[in-house]
Design an enzyme around this catalytic site. Structure first.
Site, PDB file in Angstrom:
ATOM      1  N   CYS A 134     -16.969 -53.646 -37.282  1.00 42.49           N
ATOM      2  CA  CYS A 134     -17.034 -54.238 -38.614  1.00 42.49           C
ATOM      3  C   CYS A 134     -16.746 -55.731 -38.461  1.00 42.49           C
ATOM      4  O   CYS A 134     -15.710 -56.104 -37.884  1.00 42.49           O
ATOM      5  CB  CYS A 134     -15.966 -53.580 -39.475  1.00 42.49           C
ATOM      6  N   ASN A 135     -17.646 -56.566 -38.946  1.00 42.79           N
ATOM      7  CA  ASN A 135     -17.433 -58.014 -38.839  1.00 42.79           C
ATOM      8  C   ASN A 135     -16.228 -58.455 -39.666  1.00 42.79           C
ATOM      9  O   ASN A 135     -15.448 -59.306 -39.231  1.00 42.79           O
ATOM     10  CB  ASN A 135     -18.674 -58.765 -39.347  1.00 42.79           C
ATOM     11  N   TYR A 143     -14.659 -53.804 -47.515  1.00 43.02           N
ATOM     12  CA  TYR A 143     -13.621 -54.699 -47.021  1.00 43.02           C
ATOM     13  C   TYR A 143     -13.952 -56.166 -47.353  1.00 43.02           C
ATOM     14  O   TYR A 143     -13.060 -56.989 -47.497  1.00 43.02           O
ATOM     15  CB  TYR A 143     -13.519 -54.620 -45.483  1.00 43.02           C
ATOM     16  N   GLY A 144     -15.231 -56.457 -47.407  1.00 43.18           N
ATOM     17  CA  GLY A 144     -15.676 -57.861 -47.400  1.00 43.18           C
ATOM     18  C   GLY A 144     -15.242 -58.689 -48.583  1.00 43.18           C
ATOM     19  O   GLY A 144     -15.234 -59.916 -48.524  1.00 43.18           O
ATOM     20  N   CYS A 189     -23.109 -58.291 -40.764  1.00 42.90           N
ATOM     21  CA  CYS A 189     -22.342 -57.164 -41.314  1.00 42.90           C
ATOM     22  C   CYS A 189     -22.969 -55.917 -40.694  1.00 42.90           C
ATOM     23  O   CYS A 189     -24.200 -55.785 -40.677  1.00 42.90           O
ATOM     24  CB  CYS A 189     -22.468 -57.132 -42.832  1.00 42.90           C
ATOM     25  N   THR A 190     -22.132 -55.021 -40.188  1.00 37.04           N
ATOM     26  CA  THR A 190     -22.682 -53.876 -39.453  1.00 37.04           C
ATOM     27  C   THR A 190     -23.392 -52.874 -40.367  1.00 37.04           C
ATOM     28  O   THR A 190     -24.084 -51.982 -39.879  1.00 37.04           O
ATOM     29  CB  THR A 190     -21.575 -53.166 -38.651  1.00 37.04           C
ATOM     30  N   HIS A 191     -23.214 -53.007 -41.672  1.00 38.70           N
ATOM     31  CA  HIS A 191     -23.983 -52.151 -42.587  1.00 38.70           C
ATOM     32  C   HIS A 191     -25.476 -52.524 -42.601  1.00 38.70           C
ATOM     33  O   HIS A 191     -26.327 -51.662 -42.824  1.00 38.70           O
ATOM     34  CB  HIS A 191     -23.462 -52.278 -44.024  1.00 38.70           C
ATOM     35  N   GLU A 201     -23.644 -47.509 -48.683  1.00 32.61           N
ATOM     36  CA  GLU A 201     -22.656 -46.407 -48.725  1.00 32.61           C
ATOM     37  C   GLU A 201     -23.160 -45.245 -49.576  1.00 32.61           C
ATOM     38  O   GLU A 201     -22.862 -44.089 -49.306  1.00 32.61           O
ATOM     39  CB  GLU A 201     -21.323 -46.908 -49.304  1.00 32.61           C
ATOM     40  N   ASP A 258     -14.881 -48.656 -39.215  1.00 36.43           N
ATOM     41  CA  ASP A 258     -15.507 -49.598 -40.150  1.00 36.43           C
ATOM     42  C   ASP A 258     -14.992 -49.245 -41.546  1.00 36.43           C
ATOM     43  O   ASP A 258     -14.355 -48.208 -41.735  1.00 36.43           O
ATOM     44  CB  ASP A 258     -17.040 -49.438 -40.075  1.00 36.43           C
ATOM     45  N   SER A 259     -15.316 -50.097 -42.514  1.00 37.06           N
ATOM     46  CA  SER A 259     -14.954 -49.771 -43.900  1.00 37.06           C
ATOM     47  C   SER A 259     -15.691 -48.527 -44.391  1.00 37.06           C
ATOM     48  O   SER A 259     -15.301 -47.933 -45.389  1.00 37.06           O
ATOM     49  CB  SER A 259     -15.305 -50.943 -44.807  1.00 37.06           C
TER      50      SER A 259
HETATM   51  N1  DGL Z   1     -19.572 -53.324 -42.185  1.00 37.86           N
HETATM   52  C1  DGL Z   1     -18.605 -54.294 -42.464  1.00 37.86           C
HETATM   53  C2  DGL Z   1     -18.886 -55.645 -41.882  1.00 37.86           C
HETATM   54  O1  DGL Z   1     -19.480 -55.690 -40.828  1.00 37.86           O
HETATM   55  C3  DGL Z   1     -17.863 -54.195 -43.759  1.00 37.86           C
HETATM   56  C4  DGL Z   1     -18.573 -54.543 -45.003  1.00 37.86           C
HETATM   57  C5  DGL Z   1     -17.667 -54.337 -46.174  1.00 37.86           C
HETATM   58  O2  DGL Z   1     -16.961 -53.350 -46.199  1.00 37.86           O
HETATM   59  O3  DGL Z   1     -17.671 -55.212 -47.067  1.00 37.86           O
HETATM   60  O4  DGL Z   1     -18.476 -56.668 -42.391  1.00 37.86           O
END
Ligand code: DGL
Length: 276
Positions: free
Chosen positions: A84-85, A53-54, A195-197, A163, A21-22
C-alpha cells in the site's frame, strides 16, 4: 511487542510472507509476487474495516500498520510487504524501527521507471492525498524528477469503487475521466499508478489514456525486491510445490470475498475475519 516472540524462533523459508493493504488493492502486489515467487506461502490482510487509508491521518495509518504487522508476525510471517503506497508513506520507517530484525518491504510510485519510459518527459502520477502530500514522495520527486515535468493528481472515491467490486460501471468511468483528463491535457506519455488499488482497473485506466500513454505500476519491481531480500537472508523457498495463501480481513468476509475472488481469479478463495 509481537516481534519479541517472532525473533525468538528461527525463521524458515517455508514460513509465509505477510502482505497488507487498506483493502483489496494490495492483491495487485500479491499477484505479481505469486507470478515471480509461486512457491512462497503468503498471508494477506485487508484492513477493510478501516479503508480507505489515503484520506486518513498518518498517525492513524501508522497505528493500523503496527497492529496488522503484529498479527502477521503472530501467524509466523518471515517478512512483511506493505502492499500500500499510503501505508508505506505513513509507516514504513516506523515499522522498521519497531521491528528492527524484520524484513519490511514497501511500495512507492514508480517514478524512476516512468523517467526511463517517457519520451516526452511528461509524467502523471495518480495517488491518494496521503501518498502525494507525504515526505517520502517529495524525496522521490527530488531524486527522480530532474528534466521531467511531473503532474500529480489525487483521486477521490476510486478506492471505494474498487472495494465495492465496481470495476467497470458508469460512476467509476466518470471518476477516471475526471481524474485523468487534466493529466492528458498536459500531454503526459507515462502514467504512474501510485496506489496499489489502481492496477486492478488497469485496463479501464489504459482505455481512457489511449495507446500513447504508458501505464506503470509497482507490482513487479516490488516482487523482485522481495525476492532479493528473501534471498539475501536465506529465506527464499525452494523445492517443489506451489505456495498457499491465507486471506484475512477486518471487515465482513461476505462483502470482501467476492471482490477478492474476482481479482485473484480464484472462485474458491476464502477470507477469515480478524478484528484487530
Ligand atoms: N492501496 C492503497 C495505496 O496504495 C490504499 C488506498 C486507500 O486506502 O486510500 O495507497
Amino acid at each position: 511487542m509481537g516481534m519479541k516472540s517472532g525473533r525468538a524462533r528461527a525463521l524458515l523459508p517455508t514460513a509465509p510472507v505477510g502482505f497488507f493493504d487498506s483493502g483489496v488493492g494490495g492483491l495487485s502486489v500479491l499477484l505479481a509476487a505469486r507470478a515471480l515467487l509461486p512457491r512462497e506461502n503468503a498471508l494477506y490482510f485487508a484492513d477493510s474495516a478501516h479503508c480507505p487509508y489515503g484520506s486518513k491521518s498518518s498517525d492513524f495509518v501508522r497505528q493500523r500498520a503496527l497492529a496488522i504487522t503484529g498479527f502477521l508476525l503472530q501467524r509466523g510471517a518471515k517478512a512483511v510487504v506493505v502492499a500500500c503506497n499510503s501505508a508505506s508513506e505513513a509507516a514504513l520507517e516506523f515499522l522498521r524501527q519497531v521491528f528492527p530484525g524484520l524484513e519490511v518491504v514497501g511500495v512507492e510510485p514508480a517514478l524512476k521507471v516512468a523517467q526511463g519510459l517517457s519520451r516526452k518527459k511528461k509524467i502523471g502520477v495518480l495517488g491518494t492525498p496521503l501518498t502525494l502530500n507525504g515526505r517520502r514522495f517529495s524525496r522521490l520527486l527530488e531524486n527522480f524528477s530532474s528534466g521531467l515535468e511531473v503532474y500529480t493528481q489525487p483521486v477521490a472515491g476510486l478506492v471505494e469503487r474498487i472495494e465495492a467490486g465496481r470495476f467497470d460501471d458508469r460512476r467509476t468511468a466518470a471518476i477516471l475521466r475526471r481524474s485523468l483528463q487534466p493529466l492528458l491535457d498536459k500531454g503526459i506519455d507515462a502514467l504512474v499508478l501510485g496506489c496499489t488499488h489502481y492496477p486492478v482497473i488497469r485496463e479501464q485506466i489504459a482505455a481512457v489514456c489511449g495507446p500513447r500513454v504508458r501505464v506503470i505500476d509497482t507490482g513487479e519491481p516490488v516482487a523482485r525486491q522481495l525476492q532479493r531480500r528473501l534471498q539475501a537472508r536465506g529465506l527464499l523457498r525452494c523445492g517443489r510445490g506451489g505456495g498457499r495463501v491465507e486471506y484475512f480481513s477486518s471487515g465482513d468476509p461476505g462483502d470482501v470475498e467476492p471482490v477478492m475472488r474476482a481479482i485473484m481469479a480464484d472462485p474458491a478463495l476464502q477470507v477469515s475475519q480478524a478484528c484487530l
